[in-house]
Design an enzyme around this catalytic site. Structure first.
Site, PDB file in Angstrom:
ATOM      1  N   CYS A  57     -59.233  36.546  84.913  1.00 48.11           N
ATOM      2  CA  CYS A  57     -58.023  37.216  85.406  1.00 48.11           C
ATOM      3  C   CYS A  57     -57.309  37.945  84.265  1.00 48.11           C
ATOM      4  O   CYS A  57     -56.940  37.330  83.264  1.00 48.11           O
ATOM      5  CB  CYS A  57     -57.079  36.201  86.053  1.00 48.11           C
ATOM      6  SG  CYS A  57     -55.562  36.964  86.697  1.00 48.11           S
TER       7      CYS A  57
ATOM      8  N   ASN B   2     -70.159  39.867  90.631  1.00 51.35           N
ATOM      9  CA  ASN B   2     -68.880  40.173  91.274  1.00 51.35           C
ATOM     10  C   ASN B   2     -68.398  41.538  90.792  1.00 51.35           C
ATOM     11  O   ASN B   2     -68.694  41.959  89.681  1.00 51.35           O
ATOM     12  CB  ASN B   2     -67.867  39.069  90.922  1.00 51.35           C
ATOM     13  CG  ASN B   2     -66.478  39.348  91.447  1.00 51.35           C
ATOM     14  OD1 ASN B   2     -65.510  39.319  90.699  1.00 51.35           O
ATOM     15  ND2 ASN B   2     -66.348  39.622  92.723  1.00 51.35           N
TER      16      ASN B   2
END
Length: 390
Positions: free
Chosen positions: A115, A213
């Protein structure tokens, strides 16, 4: 008897961890449409350690409840062998304490190392961990040794392919079950191309499953594209974020369901599991996207409760029926609890149900007076009263 089968991370289609999106209704919906594994949104270790594990008999869920009564994490039996708990942590011992807290209710534990948002990186979590391999190794090794469930982590790529490969080789040695790779650097955003070549280099460099991803923008527009992205990255599995947020039926082999049906299915889970209306509203807005300026979109934006959201989608009756069932169940459970408490009380205590309505009693003749007269008649000691405020 329930048999816990360890999660396999090869050949899987996975719902990515997404803040405000990966709550229980979205996870269950993704499973319904064909997702193999679902990750919850990133939850911070310090917040989780303040929580108490509570069995919610009305909803049939396990809730982790903060001191302010807010439900931080809610899960249920339907997903227990499919849900991976993603944690934000920068401390090995805290991470282990949280993992032990939730271990019996989830299928795996993941550490967020990708993140790029400030709320995560400023506390040395998320992508900030990428610059501290020693801490990464400490956290992952502690978890692998300390719990029985599989441990994974999710990273972003480093500025160079060589540095990224060296990092994942070191991560592999900690004994984790799989590694998810968002194919962008921490400063890159969704509009930047995903680096399939780097994910491929990682896939070829290590033996544990690699979960690709970051393909929603460039690759994944429909179900068939999931395999295209997997082949382009040589990954073991694919993790989908934004494409699933826009329409979770991306996981459906037969193709997309009409968005209206998807949103109604989502609302059913949101009502069934008492999801907070602000979270429900946020997820529905992500699905509506360009339709937010329509009449329905504006009504959704104005909704201030779950009931109002249901009315926007012509589901007012469903909301009423479901909440009535819950109220009845709650009352039944409270009555059962009261009966059990009564049975556990001192057998020498005599209880008499006396309804007190002043209009039914002559002046000065109160329930206490009746009790006093009864005690005298039966030759019992005079009653002693304890007042309890409710």
């Amino acid at each position: 008897m329930t048999v816990n089968t360890p999660l396999c991370f090869r050949g899987k289609k996975i719902l990515a961890p997404m803040v405000r999106v990966g709550t229980l209704p979205m996870r269950l919906l993704a499973l319904d449409y064909g997702a193999d594994i679902v990750y919850c949104e990133e939850l911070i270790d310090i917040k989780m350690l303040q929580c108490k594990r509570v069995i919610n008999e009305v909803l049939e869920t396990v809730d982790f409840v903060a001191p302010n009564e807010r439900v931080v994490f809610r899960t249920c039996e339907r997903e227990r062998q499919r849900v991976v708990f993603q944690m934000g942590s920068a401390d090995a011992e805290r991470a282990l304490a949280v993992a032990k807290l939730v271990e019996s209710d989830v299928a795996g534990i993941d550490i967020n190392m990708g993140c790029p948002k400030e709320y995560s990186t400023k506390a040395s979590m998320g992508a900030a961990l990428l610059s501290d391999p020693d801490k990464i190794e400490s956290i992952l090794t502690t978890l692998v040794k300390g719990i029985c469930k599989p441990v994974t982590c999710k990273i972003r790529i480093l500025p160079s392919v060589e540095d990224t490969v060296n990092l994942v080789k070191r991560i592999e040695k900690t004994g984790i079950a799989a590694i998810a790779v968002h194919g962008r650097k921490k400063e890159e955003r969704p509009q930047h191309p995903v680096h399939c070549d780097v994910i491929k280099a990682i896939s070829e460099a290590i033996s544990i499953p690699v979960i690709a991803n970051g393909g929603s923008h460039d690759f994944i527009k429909e179900y068939a594209d999931i395999e295209t992205f997997q082949k382009a990255t040589a990954a073991s599995s694919v993790m989908i974020a934004r494409a699933a947020m826009w329409n979770p039926s991306i996981f459906r082999k037969e193709g997309f369901c009409p968005l209206k049906d998807v949103m109604q299915d989502y609302i059913k889970y949101a009502v069934r599991y008492d999801n907070h209306y602000t979270n429900t509203k946020y997820c529905l807005c992500q699905m509506l996207r360009e339709q937010l300026e329509t009449t329905q979109g504006k009504k959704l934006h104005a909704a201030q409760s779950t009931q109002e959201i249901c009315e926007v989608f012509e589901m007012g009756d469903f909301y009423g029926e479901t909440t009535t069932i819950f109220e009845a169940k709650k009352t039944s459970l409270e009555t059962k609890t009261q009966d059990e408490d009564d049975q556990m009380e001192d057998p020498d205590v005599i209880k008499m149900a006396v309804r007190f309505d002043k209009r039914e009693y002559p002046p000065q003749i109160t329930p206490k007076m009746y009790l006093l007269e009864w005690c005298r008649k039966e030759k019992h000691p005079q009653p002693v009263y304890e007042t309890v405020s409710r």
